[in-house]
Design a protein around this motif. Structure first.
Motif, PDB file in Angstrom:
ATOM      1  N   TYR A  73      -8.815  -0.110  -7.108  1.00  0.00           N
ATOM      2  CA  TYR A  73      -9.571   1.084  -7.511  1.00  0.00           C
ATOM      3  C   TYR A  73     -10.458   1.504  -6.336  1.00  0.00           C
ATOM      4  N   GLY A  74     -10.985   0.476  -5.622  1.00  0.00           N
ATOM      5  CA  GLY A  74     -11.765   0.753  -4.423  1.00  0.00           C
ATOM      6  C   GLY A  74     -13.149   0.121  -4.476  1.00  0.00           C
ATOM      7  N   HIS A  75     -13.858   0.206  -3.344  1.00  0.00           N
ATOM      8  CA  HIS A  75     -15.145  -0.493  -3.239  1.00  0.00           C
ATOM      9  C   HIS A  75     -16.150   0.287  -2.391  1.00  0.00           C
ATOM     10  N   PRO A  76     -16.986   1.104  -3.049  1.00  0.00           N
ATOM     11  CA  PRO A  76     -18.042   1.814  -2.315  1.00  0.00           C
ATOM     12  C   PRO A  76     -19.364   1.049  -2.314  1.00  0.00           C
ATOM     13  N   GLY A  77     -19.323  -0.272  -2.483  1.00  0.00           N
ATOM     14  CA  GLY A  77     -20.565  -1.033  -2.488  1.00  0.00           C
ATOM     15  C   GLY A  77     -21.051  -1.257  -3.897  1.00  0.00           C
ATOM     16  N   VAL A  78     -22.269  -0.797  -4.191  1.00  0.00           N
ATOM     17  CA  VAL A  78     -22.878  -1.072  -5.493  1.00  0.00           C
ATOM     18  C   VAL A  78     -21.986  -0.595  -6.641  1.00  0.00           C
ATOM     19  N   ALA A  79     -21.401   0.581  -6.505  1.00  0.00           N
ATOM     20  CA  ALA A  79     -20.592   1.130  -7.598  1.00  0.00           C
ATOM     21  C   ALA A  79     -19.313   0.336  -7.824  1.00  0.00           C
ATOM     22  N   GLY A  80     -18.864  -0.394  -6.799  1.00  0.00           N
ATOM     23  CA  GLY A  80     -17.622  -1.157  -6.925  1.00  0.00           C
ATOM     24  C   GLY A  80     -17.663  -2.121  -8.088  1.00  0.00           C
ATOM     25  N   GLY A  81     -18.710  -2.918  -8.159  1.00  0.00           N
ATOM     26  CA  GLY A  81     -18.844  -3.882  -9.244  1.00  0.00           C
ATOM     27  C   GLY A  81     -19.191  -3.237 -10.577  1.00  0.00           C
ATOM     28  N   MET A  82     -19.633  -1.977 -10.528  1.00  0.00           N
ATOM     29  CA  MET A  82     -19.956  -1.267 -11.774  1.00  0.00           C
ATOM     30  C   MET A  82     -18.697  -0.676 -12.416  1.00  0.00           C
ATOM     31  N   ALA A  83     -17.665  -0.411 -11.591  1.00  0.00           N
ATOM     32  CA  ALA A  83     -16.429   0.155 -12.131  1.00  0.00           C
ATOM     33  C   ALA A  83     -15.767  -0.807 -13.115  1.00  0.00           C
ATOM     34  N   HIS A  84     -15.895  -2.108 -12.844  1.00  0.00           N
ATOM     35  CA  HIS A  84     -15.348  -3.100 -13.777  1.00  0.00           C
ATOM     36  C   HIS A  84     -16.005  -2.932 -15.151  1.00  0.00           C
ATOM     37  N   MET A  85     -17.327  -2.724 -15.120  1.00  0.00           N
ATOM     38  CA  MET A  85     -18.065  -2.586 -16.389  1.00  0.00           C
ATOM     39  C   MET A  85     -17.705  -1.282 -17.083  1.00  0.00           C
ATOM     40  N   ALA A  86     -17.538  -0.205 -16.298  1.00  0.00           N
ATOM     41  CA  ALA A  86     -17.140   1.068 -16.894  1.00  0.00           C
ATOM     42  C   ALA A  86     -15.816   0.904 -17.635  1.00  0.00           C
ATOM     43  N   GLU A  87     -14.861   0.212 -17.000  1.00  0.00           N
ATOM     44  CA  GLU A  87     -13.557   0.018 -17.643  1.00  0.00           C
ATOM     45  C   GLU A  87     -13.698  -0.793 -18.936  1.00  0.00           C
ATOM     46  N   LEU A  88     -14.535  -1.832 -18.915  1.00  0.00           N
ATOM     47  CA  LEU A  88     -14.687  -2.648 -20.122  1.00  0.00           C
ATOM     48  C   LEU A  88     -15.303  -1.839 -21.269  1.00  0.00           C
ATOM     49  N   VAL A  89     -16.331  -1.059 -20.943  1.00  0.00           N
ATOM     50  CA  VAL A  89     -16.976  -0.268 -22.007  1.00  0.00           C
ATOM     51  C   VAL A  89     -15.981   0.733 -22.592  1.00  0.00           C
ATOM     52  N   ILE A  90     -15.226   1.394 -21.701  1.00  0.00           N
ATOM     53  CA  ILE A  90     -14.253   2.396 -22.145  1.00  0.00           C
ATOM     54  C   ILE A  90     -13.172   1.746 -23.017  1.00  0.00           C
ATOM     55  N   GLN A  91     -12.708   0.562 -22.601  1.00  0.00           N
ATOM     56  CA  GLN A  91     -11.691  -0.149 -23.388  1.00  0.00           C
ATOM     57  C   GLN A  91     -12.245  -0.604 -24.740  1.00  0.00           C
ATOM     58  N   ILE A  92     -13.499  -1.111 -24.729  1.00  0.00           N
ATOM     59  CA  ILE A  92     -14.087  -1.591 -25.982  1.00  0.00           C
ATOM     60  C   ILE A  92     -14.307  -0.424 -26.948  1.00  0.00           C
ATOM     61  N   ARG A  93     -14.612   0.760 -26.389  1.00  0.00           N
ATOM     62  CA  ARG A  93     -14.745   1.953 -27.227  1.00  0.00           C
ATOM     63  C   ARG A  93     -13.398   2.451 -27.744  1.00  0.00           C
ATOM     64  N   GLY A  94     -12.328   2.030 -27.100  1.00  0.00           N
ATOM     65  CA  GLY A  94     -11.010   2.532 -27.475  1.00  0.00           C
ATOM     66  C   GLY A  94     -10.712   3.892 -26.870  1.00  0.00           C
ATOM     67  N   GLU A  95     -11.317   4.185 -25.709  1.00  0.00           N
ATOM     68  CA  GLU A  95     -11.190   5.514 -25.104  1.00  0.00           C
ATOM     69  C   GLU A  95     -10.437   5.496 -23.772  1.00  0.00           C
TER      70      GLU A  95
END
Lengths: 116, 399
Positions: B332-354
């Motif tokens: 997905y890529g790695h812009p620094g701080v946001a890189g490790g946040m993308a993992h969390m975004a995906e988990l929240v989106i998956q847990i929401r079913g979206e």
């Protein structure tokens, strides 16, 4: 030269530190990182064993080049980052000494394999 | 442990998510990227910037501002009680979320905006980016030797492969799996399938790591809104956090125990969960070796087996441990701080079913996140819980 001047200060010597409790370490600290007691410098003999090793490959305008970087576990129980010949094997017995880059005059630890 | 004393009432709930595409050149400044993700997250939470009482912003290497939280707050039109920045390398994103959760749990904050983003790839030369990142090494005793971030991780990789009598091809399946996940995500930096042979034949960067064992340097941004308990099927609660810091420099690291285990145990204990209770995983994957070591220390994989498990499909969407379904840092890529946040975004989106076409067939309830900063130096683990929802959300979230 002061007691704490090592190769990073332009002195051609490798220094470790240890405390009265027998702990030894490499990166300079004001106190023992384990027990907090007073730290004093010592000069390791330089013999040790390669613990980890990588060869960095660079491709730039000046062509390709490579350098070896290693972590050496010295016999006094401290771990030192040093340059080495590319491809040096983990487990090799080596001796670390301070060398000088001919172009930049930079001092750095370099390890050579001790012939078996 | 200590945090469990203050958790529970009020709860800390992720109510807003923002994530930009990651790319080689987003054509925007760090602040513009941060603003884009922040506004996505605020819109997603259904609030305005003025409703935020706390702004936490991660460092940006292309800005190096001494007040990143305040800078972003003003740009957004927020007037928070508190604004601050954080610098924990790649762990910064999850560390900011952990701090936000503590502020909400303690009753000090009601609504926290957490943002990371920068034009790390396009805003500076590649050499400048590599030189900046190398500074996680010791200035005089490591960096001066010509070492850099790939080299520090390559040292870990060399010892790992030696310890378990493995070869480069035993790490490569992790890169292949991350690329397979990224293929279907429109926001990912890389979409072309790769094979184990592609990974092995890629130019060597720092042996044993080749180009495809390494994450790219990217532009991109991510943001979250954390709030006190809010009801509804789109609410994802933070139920556990853990943090461990045992060393800064690779020269000082205990290669057999870098701190991930303690961090993960703390987070799971607080959530009252074990690894087998977790339905979806987001684990930091700056290099294939990073992912292997973290998976093994956390207890998802047995020592020396992470790459083999990837080869056997354990981390596929249909596998036992769905992992980094957005493609991770490696793809997905790695812009620094946001890189490790993308993992969390995906988990929240998956847990929401979206998650749209990427949505797991069985909507996950519990997620586990782990990030590291430096050279496996700073560790943060987070457990997310979507609660016992009955019906999947139909809201149109991020795709």
């Amino acid at each position: 030269m002061s007691e704490l001047d090592d190769w990073t200060h332009g002195q051609r010597r490798l220094l470790g530190q240890r405390c009265d409790e027998g702990h030894a370490w490499y990166l300079p600290r004001p106190r023992c990182p384990r027990c907090g007691s007073a730290a004093s410098p010592f000069e390791p003999i330089g013999t040790g064993t390669i613990f980890a090793q990588t060869t960095i490959h660079r491709r730039g305008d000046g062509g390709a080049s490579s350098i070896g970087i290693t972590l050496v576990d010295l016999d006094e129980g401290i771990r030192v980052m040093a340059q080495c010949a590319p491809g040096t094997s983990i487990g090799s017995r080596v001796v670390v000494s301070i060398v000088q880059d001919a172009d930049t005059a930079q001092l750095f630890p370099y390890c050579e394999v001790i012939p078996a | 442990m200590r945090d469990s004393l203050i958790r529970n009432n009020p709860s800390a709930v992720v109510t807003g998510v923002g994530l930009t595409p990651f790319s080689r050149n987003a054509g925007r400044s760090a602040l513009e990227l941060q603003g884009e993700a922040a506004l996505q997250a605020l819109d997603d939470a259904g609030i305005r910037a003025r409703d935020v009482d706390t702004v936490i912003a991660g460092y940006a290497t292309t800005v190096n501002h001494i007040m990143p939280g305040n800078l972003l707050a003003e740009y957004l039109g927020a007037t928070p009680e508190r604004a601050f920045g954080m610098n924990v390398g790649g762990a910064t994103g999850l560390a900011m979320v952990a701090e936000a959760a503590r502020l909400v749990w303690s009753g000090s904050a009601d609504t926290v905006l957490v943002v990371g983003g920068e034009n790390r790839a396009s805003g500076q030369s590649r050499d400048a980016a590599i030189a900046t990142l190398a500074q996680v090494g010791h200035a005089t005793h490591e960096v001066a030797l010509g070492a850099n971030i790939p080299a520090y991780y390559a040292l870990l990789a060399s010892e790992y492969l030696h310890r378990y009598s493995l070869k480069r091809e035993d790490l490569a399946p992790l890169a292949v799996q991350m690329r397979e996940h990224a293929r279907t995500h429109p926001g990912a930096q890389f979409h072309k399938s790769i094979t184990v042979d592609d990974v092995l034949n890629a130019p060597l960067i720092a042996e044993p790591l080749g180009l495809l064992d390494c994450c790219p340097i990217s532009d991109g941004s991510a943001a979250f809104v954390l709030s006190r308990r809010s009801e509804g099927t789109r609410s994802v609660e933070i139920t556990g956090i853990g943090e461990t810091n045992l060393h800064q420099h690779v020269s000082e690291a205990d290669f057999s125990s870098v701190g991930a285990r303690q961090s993960a145990e703390q987070a799971l204990n607080q959530a009252g969960a074990v690894v087998t209770d977790i339905d979806i995983f987001g684990i930091y994957d700056s290099f294939t070796i990073t992912l292997a070591i973290l998976l093994e220390e956390i207890g998802i994989a047995q020592p020396g087996t992470a790459g083999g498990m990837a080869r056997d499909g354990a981390f596929a969407a249909t596998g036992k441990y769905p992992l980094n379904l957005h493609g991770g840092l490696l793809s997905y890529g790695h812009p620094g701080v946001a890189g490790g946040m993308a993992h969390m975004a995906e988990l929240v989106i998956q847990i929401r079913g979206e998650a749209g076409s990427r949505q797991l067939v069985e909507r996950p309830r519990r997620g586990f996140l782990h990030a590291d900063g430096g050279v496996l130096s700073a560790h943060v683990s987070i457990v997310l819980d979507g609660g016992a929802y009955a019906t999947p959300s139909t809201a149109e979230g991020l795709k």
